[in-house]
Design a protein around this motif. Structure first.
Motif, PDB file in Angstrom:
ATOM      1  N   UNK B 288       0.839  -1.199   0.000  1.00  0.00           N
ATOM      2  CA  UNK B 288       0.000   0.000   0.000  1.00  0.00           C
ATOM      3  C   UNK B 288       0.874   1.249   0.000  1.00  0.00           C
ATOM      4  N   UNK B 289       0.406   2.278  -0.699  1.00  0.00           N
ATOM      5  CA  UNK B 289       1.051   3.593  -0.668  1.00  0.00           C
ATOM      6  C   UNK B 289       0.031   4.595  -0.155  1.00  0.00           C
ATOM      7  N   UNK B 290       0.506   5.631   0.513  1.00  0.00           N
ATOM      8  CA  UNK B 290      -0.423   6.558   1.161  1.00  0.00           C
ATOM      9  C   UNK B 290       0.209   7.943   1.208  1.00  0.00           C
ATOM     10  N   UNK B 292      -0.796  10.577   2.819  1.00  0.00           N
ATOM     11  CA  UNK B 292      -0.794  11.169   4.161  1.00  0.00           C
ATOM     12  C   UNK B 292       0.429  10.709   4.949  1.00  0.00           C
ATOM     13  N   UNK B 293       0.906   9.499   4.628  1.00  0.00           N
ATOM     14  CA  UNK B 293       2.088   8.985   5.325  1.00  0.00           C
ATOM     15  C   UNK B 293       3.352   9.236   4.510  1.00  0.00           C
ATOM     16  N   UNK B 294       3.193   9.933   3.381  1.00  0.00           N
ATOM     17  CA  UNK B 294       4.322  10.244   2.509  1.00  0.00           C
ATOM     18  C   UNK B 294       5.000   8.991   1.963  1.00  0.00           C
ATOM     19  N   UNK B 295       4.246   7.917   1.841  1.00  0.00           N
ATOM     20  CA  UNK B 295       4.775   6.718   1.191  1.00  0.00           C
ATOM     21  C   UNK B 295       4.214   6.724  -0.227  1.00  0.00           C
TER      22      UNK B 295
END
Lengths: 1041, 580
Positions: B288-290, B292-295
């Motif tokens: 998963x990429x997100x 908000x988490x800067x991933x």
């Protein structure tokens, strides 16, 4: 200022006119010294400045307007004498022989010593050498000032507030820092770069074990002792000095223009078996733009997404990126004010300094500022009790473009090399293009400051004459704070001028605090009984250092105008660390001399460090040194040689300069691992590494042989030291072990290194006539280090091995660039580097005759066609200082250089771009200096055929043809000053005014390829990719009230 | 008297200092635990395993993730003929490094050798122990594919360990050990339903086990009798394990080839550009990429915007069947490759879902869908150009927000592989039949509306890639190539099948003639001279390179990597791989 100085000139002129009209009286007399008539003594009339010199029988005659006047008698080697003379009365004057520089008092560990009585290798320079240099860091001014105090720019290069690296006497340890130990006013400090040069009285460098042994545990690689100024009994002296300087980069590579670039790039692409990157249509656009940049668009819309400009591909701009990012000039200024003086029971020195330096970024404001406050108070409340309170405060601020951008771009020099000249600086609508990254120079800020408060209280009790008891305690608090604002900014404008923002939006701040405590308690006794002089000292020191670090970062700022954690609302990260270490040491010194003729000294220290496991903590480090001053013997009758001293010393020192807790296998705890698990960024534990539980001290043993000569009526001083330093039980990798170990090989005490070198200093001082005095100092030093024990039984070349001389460059011997198909068919098998070879490629020489070019087994015994082709470490560091004064003028010229150093340009990636131009893919670029490459039309080229792929590396291996001579000679400083004559000063009620012009790094002579500054061939982002050094022209004034 | 008192004070000061030394010098770490302090609590175990997730294939930065790995195969053609130095035959024996990296193995062995001291209940910590067994298998498999025979380590070594100088054990033994680790992992790991999202679970261990076993089985079978053959090799044992493990995954019944879209023309493609796959029944594991988490990653900056110095090969494009279930050389529906529009007509719908065709969306910007694919990006600079005229479409997300970073999920394990592994292993075992094809290959074909593969195959393709193997094996392998195209499987397949003849063909792209009429429509305008073409008019990206007539792959050498020179000297028991 100009108004005042021209006014002063008029006053001076007026005086001269006055004097010429006065009636003269004659003063006569005779000068003797050392029991004989003194010839050549300068006799000056104080009021007029008129002068003469004594004849062969010591007799003089001089005229003055008044009946009574003060005469000044001076000659090299004797103390200057002022006498009141009356016209007509014959005056007899006896001058006291002032031995020479050997009489000077030198600061040594826990005390002082007359230079004549030194038995260890100690060099001292006066603070005046450092004053009036427009440099941000005292180290830059110290460069070259002392033999084998080797100072080099740090890997970040120049720039506002740039640092330097210190080293004493060359290679120290293979695995640990090996930097000198710094002491300021008797107290260890982390570094001296934050000191204000104007506050410095003197700097001593203790080079050998004998001189350093009293500092034991941390002084294995020499000691830099700084003494700050103190007040002197007498009238208060108020001094003010300033400097205003203008900087330029020492050198800037010249990028080629877009058309030259495109043509070269196409050649490299075709050579690599690829299609030419720049189509004819693209080249035509480049030509059109170059012909008429005003009316030609710099770029075209992205064909696949026509709402956007093409990015870094089809652009046809023409940009010299380095000169676009960097501007020609920056300014700096420096102001120093001090007040000193004293009475019977107290003396004081209070100094304040301000330094400000700008940077070279064209649009990004860069600023470095430092404020220093120093107060040295000395009390003598009772005859047997003395006290000192020393307070030192420094604060430096750095205000630079946001480091969050630097994280993306590395540094601006690196960024400039990764832009092709055809990439757009501005889009056709005139907005900064995405390729330019220009907004990063001003959007967001990086602020940091460092506050250091150092408080020392010291008492000295002298209960019985010559028996002293000293106790001092120091507390130092070093606070570092920094913040970085990742400000979203307009990354680019679309073709229809809609702004596109970047997404990174965060504020981070970090703070660290270092609390350092040191307690010294020692006692000493010294006396002189007839011709026997002796002294003894014993004491104890304890040090404790605690470090705390805190980091916080939060995303999504509501307001970009108030960058802070408070206005951020998004995801947050915090982090921190705590460390501590402690040392204790017991030290002693005994010295004895007979008639200053036979000298012997013994030093020792028993030290314990928390960095090692229990049972391995303590070490005993003794040293002995002796001197023989032959010129003091009664049989010595060579009048021209007034000093001839032989010195010798031997001693051992410990080195504890390793990371904390190496004897423990720690498991790091990481946070926010960048892989989402169960919806969050998880924490993680790192795998434990290997440790050596038995880790203990490295021991550095030094043998030093020295010779000090003073000759030719004290005009020439020669000092020579030869030394060998053997670092044994050095922290070396446990072994060259198979990679199946799966861990970094831990440090063990199992290697030996031997460093040998010498220092020679020659000082000549003399005068010509009575107005012109000058001195010349030449310093030459050298060192070489060899590994003499290392656990590498196969002697594989990939790590150290016994017999390896540090810095040796193993490389291939170049036969030349192949010019004919016949040469290609006859070349040795070079398939070790690459499968296919053709004209324009390098032919390597088959040194071992097996018709194959390779590195054999890559061992010392079988190294194929490799051989040692050079050495990357500097040899023959030298400097030449020339000081001259004539009447009110003074001139200082200081050259510094390296006699020999080889630089092998790195290949591959983007580290070799400044030497090779095309390396491979991203990071390649083309400069005037790298344009002379082989093509069928340019067969006489310096560089081989370029490729735009990994194939390029086959021609760029370390080899003789491209080994660079990186020696240099640099005019580090030239300074011309003028002091207003004393007579004028008296009338206007000031003690001294000196005006000066100064230049730093004004010119350099080096055979090195011109894209490199010879002092900056390294760099974390690739060779030479560092902030340039400064060339500075400055002027200033010194006033004593 | 005064003197005496001062002296006493001095002595006290001095001696206090001396005697308190040892304690004063005790300064243990304040913010890190040591190996001896590890208690192997549940939290410690979980944290210890976390760092290994980064080694799973996924998007990172500007890479296309798994979608560019087939450059190391005959599926995609990088503009750099030397993209994979083993295929191009230019690899040299490195001094050190070269992939011979045992750091992860040691870290895992530290865990496996010490976790027994845990005081936690097995039920709580078993999944994390299972993860660690999985990771050891994961890293060992990668080393085995690269180097073949290996030393086997199940303890963390120290500088004095004799095992540092071990000999290499037969790859067959290594494969058994990896499979044994995965057996343990499968027992210890929890089922997918109760495993926290993103973490390893039982079925991942089983699917991976079938991959390892199939790899080793085929290697032993197809390299038999060569320098890479395994003495006393027993491929059947591994094929049985591969089939067994894959069947266990199939029998779980929770996975299916479920079209994300009912339209067979997009069902397959739309699997690869999702942002959230937690409800997807085909994906066993994904990353998963997100924002908000800067991933985030930037793969979509290339995808759809341009190509990345690569393109689909002629051979891949030709391997797609026609809609009648027959190969292009046999089917009457095939219209030839003179025009790209004809080329894709009547073909397996997966072709136009893997390769860009005219009119497909490139970028959807602010709801504006006008950015359509027209022609491949053959005229861009080398980093961004399409090399073959066939541009990658699989993985493209036209709606990606290019300015803020991409969050398209990365698929790590998907069910299709289990089906293909099962079919292939069964065919190897001689146990494949219509029933097996119907629960494997034909399930995949159903998604895109292709006719079923019959047990008898029913045609003879003159262009079968493996003429010595059964028609059914050729078709199962074709299905694998087509279904898993550009997902990074092909290099391993070529290696294990010993497919030297496929590797040595010159890599080609589209027929240049396809673009003759439209060359002025290229942006920027096509300079035909800049596109290398072979004698038959096909785009030949390697035409100007030493690989003009095919890579210099040496079947006596390049199936394995060389062991670094230093290692051979440091451990004289290590023998270099054949040919180096």
């Amino acid at each position: 200022m100009p108004k005042l100085s021209s006014c002063l000139w008029q006053v001076a002129l007026f005086c001269i006119v006055c004097n010429a009209t006065a009636q003269n009286r004659i003063f006569r007399g005779k000068v003797t010294g050392s029991g004989k008539d003194l010839a050549g003594v300068t006799v000056t009339v104080k009021s007029t400045g008129a002068g003469t010199s004594t004849d062969d029988t010591g007799v003089f005659a001089v005229a003055a307007p008044k009946n009574s006047d003060t005469l000044i008698f001076s000659i090299v080697g004797y103390a200057e004498v002022h006498r009141t003379a009356t016209a007509g009365v014959f005056l007899t004057v006896e001058l006291a022989a002032m031995n020479n520089a050997m009489e000077e008092v030198v600061i040594v560990g826990y005390g002082t010593q007359k230079r004549i009585n030194l038995t260890g290798a100690v060099a001292q320079i006066d603070g005046r050498v450092l004053a009036n240099r427009p440099v941000s860091n005292i180290g830059q001014a110290l460069q070259g000032a002392i033999g084998n105090l080797n100072i080099t720019p740090s890997s970040e290069g120049g720039g506002p507030g740039a640092g330097v690296n210190f080293n004493i006497r060359g290679a120290t340890s293979l695995s640990s820092g090996g930097s000198p130990f710094y002491i300021v006013d008797g107290v260890p400090v982390e570094g001296i770069s934050k000191l204000n040069p104007a506050d410095i009285q003197s700097i001593s460098v203790l080079k050998d074990a004998a001189a350093s042994a009293i500092y034991g545990a941390r002084a294995a690689y020499g000691v830099v002792l700084v003494t700050t100024k103190t007040g002197k009994t007498g009238k208060p002296v108020i001094s003010y000095g300033n400097i205003f300087g203008f900087s330029r980069a020492t050198q800037i590579p010249n990028q080629v223009n877009s058309l030259e670039f495109a043509e070269a790039y196409n050649i490299a692409s075709v050579n690599a078996g690829q299609s030419p990157m720049f189509s004819q249509e693209h080249i035509n656009r480049i030509k059109a733009y170059m012909a008429d940049p005003v009316n030609t668009p710099s770029n075209i819309p992205n064909p696949n997404n026509p709402d956007f400009w093409s990015y870094a591909t089809l652009d046809n701009d023409n940009v010299d990126w380095i000169r676009t990012y960097f501007k020609p000039g920056a300014e700096n200024q420096k102001h120093d004010l001090s007040v000193s003086g004293g009475g019977d029971k107290t003396s004081y020195y209070v100094g304040a300094g301000y330094f400000k330096e700008g940077g070279l970024l064209r649009y990004g404001n860069e600023k470095y500022e430092r404020i220093n406050l120093t107060s040295n108070l000395h009390f003598t409340p009772l005859k047997w009790l003395r006290g000192d309170l020393r307070t030192r405060f420094s604060r430096d601020n750095r205000n630079v473009p946001s480091p969050t951008h630097d994280g993306d771009i590395g540094n601006w020099m690196h960024l400039s090399t990764t832009r092709f000249p055809n990439w757009a600086l501005k889009d056709p609508n005139g907005h900064w293009a995405a390729t330019s990254n220009m907004l990063r120079q001003w959007e967001g800020r990086g602020l940091s400051n460092n506050n250091v408060v150092n408080l020392t209280g010291a008492i000295e009790i002298e209960p019985v004459k010559n028996w002293k008891i000293n106790v001092d305690y120091t507390y130092r608090n070093t606070v570092f704070k920094s913040s970085a604002h990742a400000k979203p900014f307009i990354w680019e404008y679309t073709v229809s001028e809609v702004p596109v923002m970047t997404s990174n939006n965060a504020y981070s701040t970090e703070m660290s605090q270092l609390n350092y405590n040191s307690l010294n308690a020692y006692t000493s006794y010294g006396n002189q009984l007839g011709k026997h002089a002796f002294s003894a000292l014993v004491g104890q020191q304890a040090e404790l250092s605690k470090y705390t670090y805190l980091f916080g970062m939060k995303r999504d700022l509501i307001s970009q105008n108030l960058p802070s954690l408070g206005v951020a609302t998004g995801d947050q990260t915090t982090n921190g660390s705590l460390t501590h270490w402690a040392n204790t040491g017991t030290f002693m010194r005994v010295n004895y001399n007979f008639d200053e003729r036979y000298l012997i000294e013994f030093n020792a220290r028993y030290d314990g460090s928390s960095k090692f496991p229990e049972g391995k903590r303590f070490g005993f480090f003794p040293s002995v040194s002796a001197g023989y001053n032959i010129a003091k013997e009664s049989f010595w009758n060579i009048r021209d040689i007034s000093q001839l001293k032989l010195r010798g010393s031997y001693g051992s020192l410990g080195n504890q300069d390793v990371a904390n807790y190496l004897y423990l296998s720690t498991i790091g705890i990481g946070t926010k691992y960048g892989y989402i698990l169960n919806g969050v960024l998880p924490n993680y534990l790192a795998a434990p590494g290997l440790v050596s539980a038995n880790l203990t001290w490295e021991t550095a043993r030094t043998v030093d042989l020295g010779l000090d000569i003073t000759l030719l009526s004290n005009r020439l001083d020669v000092s020579f030291d030869w030394y060998t330093r053997t670092t044994s039980n050095m922290f070396g990798p446990a072994n060259a072990l198979p990679a199946t170990l799966g861990a970094n090989i831990p440090l063990q005490n199992n290697a030996d290194l031997r460093t040998r070198g010498f220092e020679l200093s020659l000082g000549w001082r003399d005068h010509v006539g009575h107005d012109f005095t000058y001195n010349v100092n030449l310093i030459l030093s050298d060192n070489r280090a060899k590994v003499i024990r290392y656990n590498n039984p196969t002697k594989i070349l990939s790590t150290y091995f016994e017999g390896y001389t540090l810095g040796d460059i193993w490389g291939y011997t170049t036969e030349g660039i192949m010019q004919t198909d016949e040469q290609v068919s006859k070349m040795a098998d070079q398939s070790y580097f690459w499968g296919s070879w053709s004209k324009g490629d390098i032919a390597y020489r088959d040194l071992n005759g097996d018709n194959k070019i390779n590195n054999g087994k890559n061992t010392v015994d079988d190294h194929g066609d490799l051989s040692v082709i050079g050495n990357s470490l500097p040899r023959y560091n030298y400097s030449l200082r020339l000081d001259a004064s004539w009447k009110g003028f003074d001139l200082n010229v200081f050259f510094q250089g390296v006699g020999r150093r080889d630089f092998s340009p790195p290949s591959g990636g983007n580290s070799g771009v400044f030497f090779w131009g095309f390396t491979r893919g991203f990071g390649s670029n083309m400069y005037k200096e790298t344009s002379d490459f082989w093509t069928p039309d340019n067969t006489n080229a310096y560089l081989p055929k370029p490729y735009n792929s990994a194939e390029v590396s086959k021609n760029q291996v370390t080899q003789t043809r491209y080994l660079q001579n990186a020696s240099y000679l640099r005019l580090k400083n030239i300074q011309l000053g003028y002091s207003i004559p004393a007579a004028v000063m008296q009338r206007i009620g000031l003690q001294r005014i000196r005006l000066f012009l100064s230049g730093e790094n004004l010119f350099t002579i080096t055979p090195l390829q011109k894209n490199f500054d010879p002092e900056l061939t390294a760099g974390g982002w690739g060779a030479g990719k560092v902030y340039p050094l400064y060339k500075i022209v400055s002027f200033g004034i010194n006033v004593d009230f | 008297m005064k003197t005496y008192r001062l002296f006493t004070i001095w002595m006290i000061l001095f001696s206090t200092g001396l005697f308190s030394c040892e304690k004063f010098l005790d300064r243990p770490p304040l913010d890190a635990i040591t190996d001896g302090e590890m208690t192997f609590s549940k939290t410690e175990m979980e944290l210890y395993s976390n760092k290994y997730y980064g080694s799973l294939p996924s998007f990172n930065g500007y890479s296309l993730g798994i979608f560019e790995e087939d450059n190391s195969s005959d599926n995609m053609v990088s503009g750099d003929y030397n993209f994979n130095a083993r295929l191009s035959g230019t690899i040299n024996v490195p001094g050190s490094g070269g992939g011979w990296d045992w750091t992860a193995i040691r870290g895992i062995n530290f865990f496996l050798a010490n976790y027994h001291i845990t005081k936690e209940s097995p039920g709580l910590v078993n999944p994390y122990i299972g993860e660690m067994y999985f990771w050891r298998a994961w890293y060992y498999y990668s080393l085995m594919k690269s180097f073949g025979d290996l030393p086997w380590y199940n303890m963390p070594l120290t500088t004095g360990s004799e095992e540092l100088y071990s000999v290499r054990l037969s790859r067959s033994v290594i494969a058994d050990s990896i499979i044994a680790d995965l057996d343990k992992a499968a027992v210890l790991l929890a089922s997918k339903e109760v495993t926290p999202s993103g973490r390893l679970h039982k079925d991942v261990a089983l699917l991976f086990q079938s991959r390892v076993a199939l790899y080793e089985g085929s290697w032993e079978k197809y390299h038999a009798g060569t320098v890479f053959g395994v003495e006393g090799g027993d491929p059947g044992r591994f094929f049985r394990k591969a089939a067994e493990a894959a069947k266990q995954v199939i029998d779980r019944g929770i996975y299916s080839i479920e079209p994300a879209s009912a339209d067979p023309q997009t069902a397959y493609w739309s699997l690869f550009n999702q942002k959230d796959l937690s409800a997807n029944k085909e994906v066993l594991m994904w990353r998963k990429y997100d924002r908000a988490l800067n991933v985030i990653h930037y793969a979509q900056n290339y995808f759809g915007g341009s190509d990345k110095n690569t393109g689909l090969s002629k051979y891949l494009v030709e391997s797609y069947l026609c809609t009648d279930g027959k190969p292009i050389g046999v089917s009457s529906l095939y219209l030839g490759d003179d025009l790209v529009e004809d080329l894709v007509k009547n073909r397996d719908p997966r072709l136009t879902q893997t390769m860009y065709t005219k009119g497909k969306p490139r970028v959807i910007s602010n709801g504006d869908t006008s950015g359509k694919f027209n022609l491949p990006d053959m005229t861009f600079e080398s980093r961004l150009r399409n090399t073959t005229g066939y541009q990658l479409y699989k993985g493209v997300d036209p709606a990606a927000d290019h300015s803020a970073g991409d969050i398209n999920a990365a698929i790590i394990f998907r069910y299709a592989e289990a089906l293909l592994n099962y079919a292939e292993a069964k065919e190897e075992l001689g146990e494949c039949n219509q029933e097996i094809l119907d629960i494997t290959v034909n399930v995949l074909r159903d998604r895109v509306g292709m006719p079923h593969l019959a047990e008898s195959v029913g045609f003879t393709d003159p262009a079968w890639e493996f003429p010595t193997l059964t028609p059914r094996m050729n078709e199962i392998r074709r299905e694998r190539r087509v279904e898993l195209a550009c997902e990074g499987y092909r290099f391993d397949d070529l290696m294990r099948w010993a497919a030297v003849s496929l590797i040595k063909r010159p890599m080609l792209g589209a027929k240049m003639q396809q673009f003759a009429d439209v060359k002025n429509s290229f942006q920027p305008v096509l300079d035909p001279a800049a596109i290398p073409v072979n004698a038959n008019g096909y785009i030949a990206p390697h035409w100007n390179s030493p690989a003009q007539n095919g890579w210099q792959f040496d079947a006596g050498k390049h199936y394995l990597n060389p062991i670094p020179l230093n290692e051979l000297i440091l451990n004289p028991e290590l023998e270099q791989n054949p040919g180096y």
